[in-house]
Design a protein around this motif. Structure first.
Motif, short mmCIF file in Angstrom:
data_model
loop_
_atom_site.label_atom_id
_atom_site.label_comp_id
_atom_site.label_asym_id
_atom_site.label_seq_id
_atom_site.Cartn_x
_atom_site.Cartn_y
_atom_site.Cartn_z
N ASP A 17 50.97 79.38 76.61
CA ASP A 17 51.53 80.09 75.96
C ASP A 17 51.64 79.37 74.72
O ASP A 17 50.59 78.22 73.90
CB ASP A 17 52.92 79.35 76.38
N ASP A 18 53.01 79.11 73.56
CA ASP A 18 52.69 79.19 71.90
C ASP A 18 52.57 77.84 71.64
O ASP A 18 51.36 76.87 71.29
CB ASP A 18 54.06 79.13 71.50
N HIS A 19 52.71 76.74 72.70
CA HIS A 19 53.20 74.74 72.44
C HIS A 19 51.26 74.44 73.67
O HIS A 19 51.19 73.28 72.99
CB HIS A 19 53.56 74.36 73.35
N ASP A 20 51.21 75.54 74.05
CA ASP A 20 49.53 75.02 74.77
C ASP A 20 48.52 75.23 73.98
O ASP A 20 47.62 74.56 73.81
CB ASP A 20 49.37 76.27 76.00
N SER A 21 48.87 76.10 72.78
CA SER A 21 47.76 77.27 72.05
C SER A 21 47.60 76.23 71.03
O SER A 21 47.00 76.30 69.99
CB SER A 21 48.26 78.61 72.35
N TRP A 22 49.16 76.53 70.16
CA TRP A 22 49.25 75.55 69.26
C TRP A 22 50.30 75.21 68.05
O TRP A 22 50.50 74.25 68.34
CB TRP A 22 48.97 76.64 67.87
N TRP A 27 50.84 82.90 66.56
CA TRP A 27 49.95 84.46 67.28
C TRP A 27 49.40 83.36 66.47
O TRP A 27 49.10 82.48 65.12
CB TRP A 27 50.75 85.48 66.37
N PRO A 28 47.75 84.84 66.34
CA PRO A 28 46.52 83.72 66.09
C PRO A 28 46.44 83.80 64.39
O PRO A 28 45.74 83.69 64.19
CB PRO A 28 45.12 85.25 66.56
N THR A 29 47.13 84.95 63.86
CA THR A 29 46.84 84.77 61.98
C THR A 29 48.46 84.12 61.98
O THR A 29 49.03 84.74 60.28
CB THR A 29 47.28 86.47 61.72
N LYS A 30 49.51 83.09 61.86
CA LYS A 30 50.49 82.80 61.33
C LYS A 30 50.07 81.59 60.32
O LYS A 30 48.75 81.30 60.72
CB LYS A 30 51.43 82.34 62.76
N SER A 31 50.91 81.34 59.49
CA SER A 31 50.26 80.64 59.08
C SER A 31 51.59 79.24 58.82
O SER A 31 52.65 79.64 59.25
CB SER A 31 50.89 81.23 57.00
N ALA A 32 51.06 78.27 59.02
CA ALA A 32 51.66 77.26 59.55
C ALA A 32 50.83 75.98 58.99
O ALA A 32 49.95 74.78 59.54
CB ALA A 32 51.70 76.59 60.50
N PRO A 33 51.38 75.35 57.37
CA PRO A 33 50.43 74.82 56.82
C PRO A 33 50.48 73.72 57.26
O PRO A 33 49.97 72.39 57.18
CB PRO A 33 51.28 75.07 55.54
N TRP A 34 52.09 72.54 58.10
CA TRP A 34 52.21 71.79 58.67
C TRP A 34 50.82 71.55 59.64
O TRP A 34 50.88 70.05 60.12
CB TRP A 34 53.64 71.24 58.97
N MET A 35 50.65 72.71 60.66
CA MET A 35 49.62 72.01 61.12
C MET A 35 48.32 71.62 60.86
O MET A 35 46.90 71.31 61.55
CB MET A 35 49.51 73.54 62.23
N PRO A 37 44.73 70.20 59.89
CA PRO A 37 43.19 71.06 59.62
C PRO A 37 43.80 71.80 60.85
O PRO A 37 42.35 72.61 61.28
CB PRO A 37 42.38 69.91 58.65
N LEU A 38 44.24 71.75 61.43
CA LEU A 38 44.39 72.67 63.06
C LEU A 38 44.72 73.40 63.08
O LEU A 38 46.18 73.84 62.70
CB LEU A 38 45.14 71.22 64.27
N ARG A 39 43.36 74.21 63.24
CA ARG A 39 43.81 76.31 63.18
C ARG A 39 44.36 76.34 64.43
O ARG A 39 44.03 76.32 65.14
CB ARG A 39 42.80 76.94 62.34
N PHE A 40 45.11 77.69 64.54
CA PHE A 40 45.56 78.71 65.97
C PHE A 40 43.84 78.15 66.71
O PHE A 40 43.55 77.96 67.95
CB PHE A 40 45.84 79.91 66.20
N GLU A 41 43.52 79.12 66.11
CA GLU A 41 41.10 79.24 67.32
C GLU A 41 40.81 77.97 67.80
O GLU A 41 40.40 77.74 68.64
CB GLU A 41 40.68 79.75 66.38
N GLN A 42 41.60 76.81 66.68
CA GLN A 42 41.12 75.83 67.65
C GLN A 42 41.68 75.04 68.59
O GLN A 42 41.67 74.67 69.17
CB GLN A 42 41.20 74.40 66.44
#
Length: 244
Positions: A17-22, A27-35, A37-42
């Motif tokens: 789910d969300d906290h397990d993935s990022w 969602w894959p294209t969400k913008s989350a600058p505070w995260m 350099p970790l991106r969704f796909e990582q």
């Protein structure tokens, strides 16, 4: 430590789910600058490394003649939560939805249970939530799937969901689809409910605990039993159905 001790003795099937993935409600294209350099796909790749469940993160498992379960993927193929709702907006993606329908109809198990990270029936709170099939944000796909279960007369089909911080049994008034929310694991994390709707919710409890499901023979016929438990295992709600 308690989780480690538990899983030394109890195997499990895992869903992302969300906290397990990022990040929250992602969602894959969400913008989350505070995260960064970790991106969704990582983040998703880390989950795949830690929970090696095969090529696809959605799958179905058969347990004997009386039970089959489905575990679905709700993040990898998701449209942006902020996208206007419509036929092109999805949580599951076209391929997964087609697979889900095909395998559910192909099953001859006495009982069929969909285990979803997020609600399909709800109801969920309306303010600040737009990430699941019980919200207006994904109403088109949610209505489509619920109506599909009614069209095919799936009276032995149930949904078990997580991600809501309260326990409930809800019966969709339009289709009769039944959904059981396991609730949070602790009393401290309980809350956020929109309140009980007695017209569709035989059970509603704002406390922690877990949901257990048992399938057994009763009088020579298979029966399924859902139980909502408190954090110490005490039973607060039971729902039983004998196979047709």
């Amino acid at each position: 430590p308690r989780h480690i001790a538990f899983h030394r003795h109890m195997p499990g099937y895992w869903e992302v789910d969300d906290h397990d993935s990022w990040v929250d409600d992602c969602w894959p294209t969400k913008s989350a600058p505070w995260m960064l350099p970790l991106r969704f796909e990582q983040g998703f790749a880390i989950y795949r490394e830690q929970v090696p469940i095969g090529r696809l993160t959605y799958r179905t498992v058969r347990w004997g003649r009386d039970l089959q379960i489905w575990l679905v993927e709700g993040r990898l193929y998701r449209s942006p939560n902020s996208m206007p709702d419509g036929p092109g907006k999805t949580i599951w993606g076209a391929d997964q939805l087609a697979w889900l329908k095909r395998t559910i109809l192909a099953s001859d198990a006495s009982f069929r249970v969909l285990v979803s990270p997020t609600p399909i029936v709800g109801p969920d709170r309306t303010r600040g939530k737009n990430d699941n099939h019980s919200n207006a944000a994904f109403a088109t796909e949610g209505n489509h799937f619920r109506n599909w279960t009614k069209q095919h007369g799936l009276t032995n089909f149930f949904v078990c969901c997580g991600d809501r911080h309260w326990q409930y049994l809800s019966v969709d008034p339009a289709t009769g689809l039944r959904e059981f929310s396991c609730g949070p694991a602790s009393d401290k994390h309980a809350g956020g409910t929109p309140g009980r709707n007695p017209k569709i919710q035989p059970f509603h409890r704002v406390k922690g605990g877990f949901l257990s499901v048992q399938v057994a023979q009763k009088g020579g016929r298979p029966a399924i039993l859902f139980r909502h438990h408190g954090v110490r295992g005490q039973v607060f709600n039971e729902y039983r159905q004998v196979a047709d």
